[in-house]
Scaffold this motif. Sequence first.
Motif, PDB file in Angstrom:
ATOM      1  N   GLN A   1       0.814  -1.210   0.000  1.00  0.00           N
ATOM      2  CA  GLN A   1       0.000   0.000   0.000  1.00  0.00           C
ATOM      3  C   GLN A   1       0.852   1.266   0.000  1.00  0.00           C
ATOM      4  OE1 GLN A   1      -2.645  -0.946   3.419  1.00  0.00           O
ATOM      5  NE2 GLN A   1      -4.327  -0.660   1.973  1.00  0.00           N
ATOM      6  N   THR A   2       2.044   1.193   0.552  1.00  0.00           N
ATOM      7  CA  THR A   2       2.940   2.363   0.595  1.00  0.00           C
ATOM      8  C   THR A   2       4.081   2.210  -0.407  1.00  0.00           C
ATOM      9  OG1 THR A   2       4.209   1.321   2.396  1.00  0.00           O
ATOM     10  CG2 THR A   2       2.390   2.792   3.011  1.00  0.00           C
ATOM     11  N   PHE A   3       3.831   1.461  -1.469  1.00  0.00           N
ATOM     12  CA  PHE A   3       4.871   1.165  -2.467  1.00  0.00           C
ATOM     13  C   PHE A   3       5.509   2.446  -3.001  1.00  0.00           C
ATOM     14  CE2 PHE A   3       5.742   0.642  -7.070  1.00  0.00           C
ATOM     15  CZ  PHE A   3       6.799  -0.258  -6.995  1.00  0.00           C
ATOM     16  N   LYS A   4       4.718   3.389  -3.403  1.00  0.00           N
ATOM     17  CA  LYS A   4       5.252   4.606  -4.021  1.00  0.00           C
ATOM     18  C   LYS A   4       6.019   5.453  -3.020  1.00  0.00           C
ATOM     19  CE  LYS A   4       3.849   8.051  -7.424  1.00  0.00           C
ATOM     20  NZ  LYS A   4       2.705   8.619  -8.185  1.00  0.00           N
ATOM     21  N   GLN A   5       5.653   5.396  -1.734  1.00  0.00           N
ATOM     22  CA  GLN A   5       6.327   6.193  -0.727  1.00  0.00           C
ATOM     23  C   GLN A   5       7.615   5.523  -0.244  1.00  0.00           C
ATOM     24  OE1 GLN A   5       2.870   5.492  -0.455  1.00  0.00           O
ATOM     25  NE2 GLN A   5       2.493   7.430  -1.518  1.00  0.00           N
ATOM     26  N   ARG A   6       7.726   4.213  -0.396  1.00  0.00           N
ATOM     27  CA  ARG A   6       8.880   3.486   0.152  1.00  0.00           C
ATOM     28  C   ARG A   6      10.128   3.612  -0.711  1.00  0.00           C
ATOM     29  NH1 ARG A   6       8.991  -1.860   0.681  1.00  0.00           N
ATOM     30  NH2 ARG A   6       7.317  -2.279  -0.807  1.00  0.00           N
ATOM     31  N   TYR A   7       9.946   4.004  -1.974  1.00  0.00           N
ATOM     32  CA  TYR A   7      11.105   4.064  -2.867  1.00  0.00           C
ATOM     33  C   TYR A   7      11.273   5.476  -3.412  1.00  0.00           C
ATOM     34  CZ  TYR A   7      10.858  -0.988  -2.573  1.00  0.00           C
ATOM     35  OH  TYR A   7      10.837  -2.271  -2.101  1.00  0.00           O
ATOM     36  N   GLN A   8      12.508   5.960  -3.392  1.00  0.00           N
ATOM     37  CA  GLN A   8      12.837   7.289  -3.883  1.00  0.00           C
ATOM     38  C   GLN A   8      13.783   7.172  -5.070  1.00  0.00           C
ATOM     39  OE1 GLN A   8      13.202   6.697  -0.318  1.00  0.00           O
ATOM     40  NE2 GLN A   8      11.037   7.291  -0.240  1.00  0.00           N
ATOM     41  N   LEU A   9      13.782   8.207  -5.904  1.00  0.00           N
ATOM     42  CA  LEU A   9      14.664   8.225  -7.062  1.00  0.00           C
ATOM     43  C   LEU A   9      16.110   8.132  -6.596  1.00  0.00           C
ATOM     44  CD1 LEU A   9      13.085  10.983  -9.334  1.00  0.00           C
ATOM     45  CD2 LEU A   9      12.663   8.531  -9.317  1.00  0.00           C
ATOM     46  N   GLY A  10      16.875   7.293  -7.289  1.00  0.00           N
ATOM     47  CA  GLY A  10      18.283   7.128  -6.953  1.00  0.00           C
ATOM     48  C   GLY A  10      18.549   6.131  -5.854  1.00  0.00           C
ATOM     49  N   GLN A  11      17.498   5.554  -5.242  1.00  0.00           N
ATOM     50  CA  GLN A  11      17.686   4.583  -4.161  1.00  0.00           C
ATOM     51  C   GLN A  11      18.294   3.303  -4.707  1.00  0.00           C
ATOM     52  OE1 GLN A  11      14.190   3.967  -1.782  1.00  0.00           O
ATOM     53  NE2 GLN A  11      14.914   2.025  -0.947  1.00  0.00           N
ATOM     54  N   LYS A  12      19.275   2.790  -3.992  1.00  0.00           N
ATOM     55  CA  LYS A  12      19.951   1.557  -4.405  1.00  0.00           C
ATOM     56  C   LYS A  12      19.119   0.356  -3.982  1.00  0.00           C
ATOM     57  CE  LYS A  12      24.528  -0.623  -4.022  1.00  0.00           C
ATOM     58  NZ  LYS A  12      25.863  -0.489  -3.378  1.00  0.00           N
ATOM     59  N   VAL A  13      18.877  -0.581  -4.910  1.00  0.00           N
ATOM     60  CA  VAL A  13      18.056  -1.760  -4.617  1.00  0.00           C
ATOM     61  C   VAL A  13      18.716  -3.006  -5.192  1.00  0.00           C
ATOM     62  CG1 VAL A  13      15.847  -0.548  -4.477  1.00  0.00           C
ATOM     63  CG2 VAL A  13      16.679  -1.323  -6.683  1.00  0.00           C
ATOM     64  N   VAL A  14      18.469  -4.112  -4.529  1.00  0.00           N
ATOM     65  CA  VAL A  14      18.949  -5.417  -5.000  1.00  0.00           C
ATOM     66  C   VAL A  14      17.763  -6.177  -5.580  1.00  0.00           C
ATOM     67  CG1 VAL A  14      20.038  -7.585  -4.352  1.00  0.00           C
ATOM     68  CG2 VAL A  14      20.774  -5.459  -3.259  1.00  0.00           C
ATOM     69  N   CYS A  15      17.892  -6.639  -6.811  1.00  0.00           N
ATOM     70  CA  CYS A  15      16.782  -7.284  -7.513  1.00  0.00           C
ATOM     71  C   CYS A  15      17.176  -8.682  -7.971  1.00  0.00           C
ATOM     72  CB  CYS A  15      16.366  -6.465  -8.732  1.00  0.00           C
ATOM     73  SG  CYS A  15      16.139  -4.718  -8.422  1.00  0.00           S
ATOM     74  N   HIS A  16      16.138  -9.456  -8.264  1.00  0.00           N
ATOM     75  CA  HIS A  16      16.315 -10.757  -8.898  1.00  0.00           C
ATOM     76  C   HIS A  16      15.660 -10.708 -10.269  1.00  0.00           C
ATOM     77  CE1 HIS A  16      16.794 -11.680  -4.592  1.00  0.00           C
ATOM     78  NE2 HIS A  16      17.646 -12.594  -5.023  1.00  0.00           N
ATOM     79  N   VAL A  17      16.388 -11.140 -11.277  1.00  0.00           N
ATOM     80  CA  VAL A  17      15.877 -11.091 -12.643  1.00  0.00           C
ATOM     81  C   VAL A  17      14.937 -12.270 -12.858  1.00  0.00           C
ATOM     82  CG1 VAL A  17      16.465 -11.064 -15.085  1.00  0.00           C
ATOM     83  CG2 VAL A  17      17.997  -9.979 -13.427  1.00  0.00           C
ATOM     84  N   ILE A  18      13.662 -11.958 -13.145  1.00  0.00           N
ATOM     85  CA  ILE A  18      12.673 -13.011 -13.431  1.00  0.00           C
ATOM     86  C   ILE A  18      12.739 -13.407 -14.895  1.00  0.00           C
ATOM     87  CG2 ILE A  18      10.212 -13.580 -13.405  1.00  0.00           C
ATOM     88  CD1 ILE A  18       9.836 -11.468 -11.250  1.00  0.00           C
ATOM     89  N   LYS A  19      12.793 -12.413 -15.760  1.00  0.00           N
ATOM     90  CA  LYS A  19      12.796 -12.666 -17.202  1.00  0.00           C
ATOM     91  C   LYS A  19      13.564 -11.558 -17.894  1.00  0.00           C
ATOM     92  CE  LYS A  19       9.117 -11.790 -19.596  1.00  0.00           C
ATOM     93  NZ  LYS A  19       7.733 -11.818 -20.146  1.00  0.00           N
ATOM     94  N   ALA A  20      14.328 -11.922 -18.948  1.00  0.00           N
ATOM     95  CA  ALA A  20      15.070 -10.925 -19.725  1.00  0.00           C
ATOM     96  C   ALA A  20      15.278 -11.473 -21.132  1.00  0.00           C
ATOM     97  CB  ALA A  20      16.412 -10.614 -19.066  1.00  0.00           C
ATOM     98  N   ASP A  21      15.035 -10.616 -22.150  1.00  0.00           N
ATOM     99  CA  ASP A  21      15.288 -11.055 -23.516  1.00  0.00           C
ATOM    100  C   ASP A  21      16.766 -10.895 -23.845  1.00  0.00           C
ATOM    101  OD1 ASP A  21      15.447  -8.338 -23.635  1.00  0.00           O
ATOM    102  OD2 ASP A  21      13.702  -8.055 -24.903  1.00  0.00           O
ATOM    103  N   ASN A  22      17.157 -11.374 -25.014  1.00  0.00           N
ATOM    104  CA  ASN A  22      18.572 -11.417 -25.370  1.00  0.00           C
ATOM    105  C   ASN A  22      19.212 -10.032 -25.469  1.00  0.00           C
ATOM    106  OD1 ASN A  22      18.520 -14.226 -25.476  1.00  0.00           O
ATOM    107  ND2 ASN A  22      17.920 -14.252 -27.643  1.00  0.00           N
TER     108      ASN A  22
END
Length: 810
Positions: free
Chosen positions: A432-453
Amino acid sequence: YAKTYADVEEGSVVYGYVHKIMSNKCVIKLTGDLAGFVAKSNVSEHFVADLEKHLSVGQSVCCQVLEVDQEQNQMHLTLKHEEDEQTSPSLLKTLWRDMESIYRNRLNAPLEDEAQEWSEKLTVGSRIPCTVNSKKEYGIVCDVKEDSAVVGLVSHDHTAGQKLDVGEEFIATVLDTDKLGGFLDLSLKKDFAQESSALELPAVGKSVDAIVQLVKEEFLVTSVPAFGNAIGFVCIKSMNQQCIDPHEYYQHGRKIKCKVHEWPAECNQHRLLLKAKPMKGKNIMTKKDPTRAKKYVVGEWSTGTVESIEPLQIFVRISNMKARLHITEVASHDDDLADIAFGSEMKVRVLGWDSSSNASHHLQGHFEVSTREDTDIDGPTTDIDGNQICPGSEVVGFVQEVRKDYMWVVFTRKIRGRVHVLDSSQNFEELQTFKQRYQLGQKVVCHVIKADNDLKNIDLSLMPPSEEGQKGSYSVGDIVNGVVSHVSELSLQVQIGAKQFGRVFMTDVVTTAQKEDSPFKNLKVGSIVRCGVLEMREQKLDLGLLVGNANADAMKALYRNSVSDFAVGEKVDGYVKSVTPKGCFVSLSRAVDARVKLKNLSKKFVVDPAKEFARGKFVSGKILEINADRKQVELTLKEDDGRENVLSLSVGDVHEGRITRIEKYGAFCYLEDSKVTGMIHVSELSEGYIKSVTSVVSVGNRVKVAVIKVEEDKRRVYLSMKGLGGVIESEDEDDAMGVEGSDDDDMDVDEVIYELPDQGLQNIDGSEGGSDDDDDDDELARKKKEIASMAQMTGPVVAAGDNRSNEDWA
């Protein structure tokens, strides 16, 4: 002015306004109700791709007549002519005059916080003492000692390399004043060390070289080196060029040719007014500027000064070149770039020229630099830690953009991926607070679900792979989070995963609060919701919407998918699904609908069923009948019908009551102790001859009555006043209408029996209910017969035009 096309001369200059803009031309309305066309090629000296970006409807224009066709009553005009250049000074002086007028009106306004008179010492070219208040990304903000209400700004171009600390005092030169905004543009350059009042000004009409110091939306602030760097203001917009962005043509330090138009005077706010040639070339920071590119070798290291810091990029100046350092090109991201400050120096490596535009800084292309050794102008295919961006990998990126239901994460200058809100967390409150929890330039660690070539489409998740793997497999009773993807009156479509959707029917809303009409009225596309799985059907699920503190246990009441799950006499809730002139259908669950006949909608007379029982209305009722074979449910929305009150009465009982209504055939009396209304026929009002009902009783009279007949099945009560003394007490009619339990307050027996039977209603399955229509017609005929027999016994007491009331009583 010209009144007809014959009065217009070719080559003459006319004035008008833009009436309409089309793809390849625009229509100009002139004085005298004349009109002309300007072709796209005749709008500007520059290439015009989109007319709407160059002109605006209602804009005043100065035109030259190219051709007049008197037979067709048409004119061809051009906006490209020298006469338009003469409108520039007038526009600028009008702007300053209007701003001064608004400022003066504000001074004279009777406000509690009145504006102060602008100090005479705060004029263009004057040198004033200031104190550094703070450092911002756009420059140094300072306090002006001469006036505490005025704020000064020194842009990075005018710091002259000085590194000032907060609280430090300095002397600055005023470049421009804004009385309405209450701030000054200042400069620390030594070029402006001499007071403007001591400078010799060039003669009017003289050609001079000017250096751009500030680029404003409406004008340029320049200095004239040949005359002691006198500060001049250059008109850059004309009547026909009001929509042009000056930042595309000018930048700090550019030399331009001007002519002196006016010396400082009261009419121009004491400013030296210069006039430049029309804007034709873009600013010098373009791809076609070879002189700058030759000064820097791709790959070499240089020292730059930080000019501005944004969440995703830093702009540095290397000598006379402005370059961009993208956040992914910074070698170290410790402490969130805290070591990089405004005005600080840093070592950067030149990557090359990027021709893409940067609208936020008005650059049509720019140099790219980096503090990393392993990148080039094309950028790497790995993240900042060197991790490959491929399905299943863990990568590090920076938040580039946050929307309501997804965000973009950037890994390099040219590679980015998308995180859907449902892939950011399994916690409902965090979603519910998704937009408030992340700011521009914030460093995040992600997992790639899908990516094309070619890494053009990358789907990411912020959840660990163990949690991500649990998504997509659901069981009945599971609680899931979702995003509303479609809203209608009857249902809600919810996305709960990648290509996984569920439906919430309006009856499947579980809430601890009181239910209300239109359960989805507060939801919209993109809303985060919490749901429970009710039933699984291939790719789609039936879901229950959990609102507030509602939990999974409350969903048990939603598993009613058959008419056999309901019982006759049961009180149920539902929502109106559809309305017809004969009644309505109410959804009791997502699989069971109930029919409500017109006569069972309400105890009151329903004038417009479609209005009073609108689609989505929340209703409560009682089940009258269930046909399991035909899967039909008959429902009534009437409240307690008062049958128990009628059963409490016995023949011979004597009660006190109040007359609530009078008809020609009798009067209606409300028995307050039993809360029942009965009818006193005209023949039961008195022992003697009765001329009319009103000759015996009036509305509001309190009377004694005896019960002479009770029809329990029809809830009819017949009363008599004979031998009981007549009227006990009289009361005004207006007072009687407010009696508790009267016809206007509660539903009484007389209102029930006065209700006209409906003419049939469609069955739930859509077929015509013939048997119901026949029953209603037979009942109506029987009641009419009773009225006729009653009239024969009592005489002609029914008035013409009062058929409805008599039929209702029957």
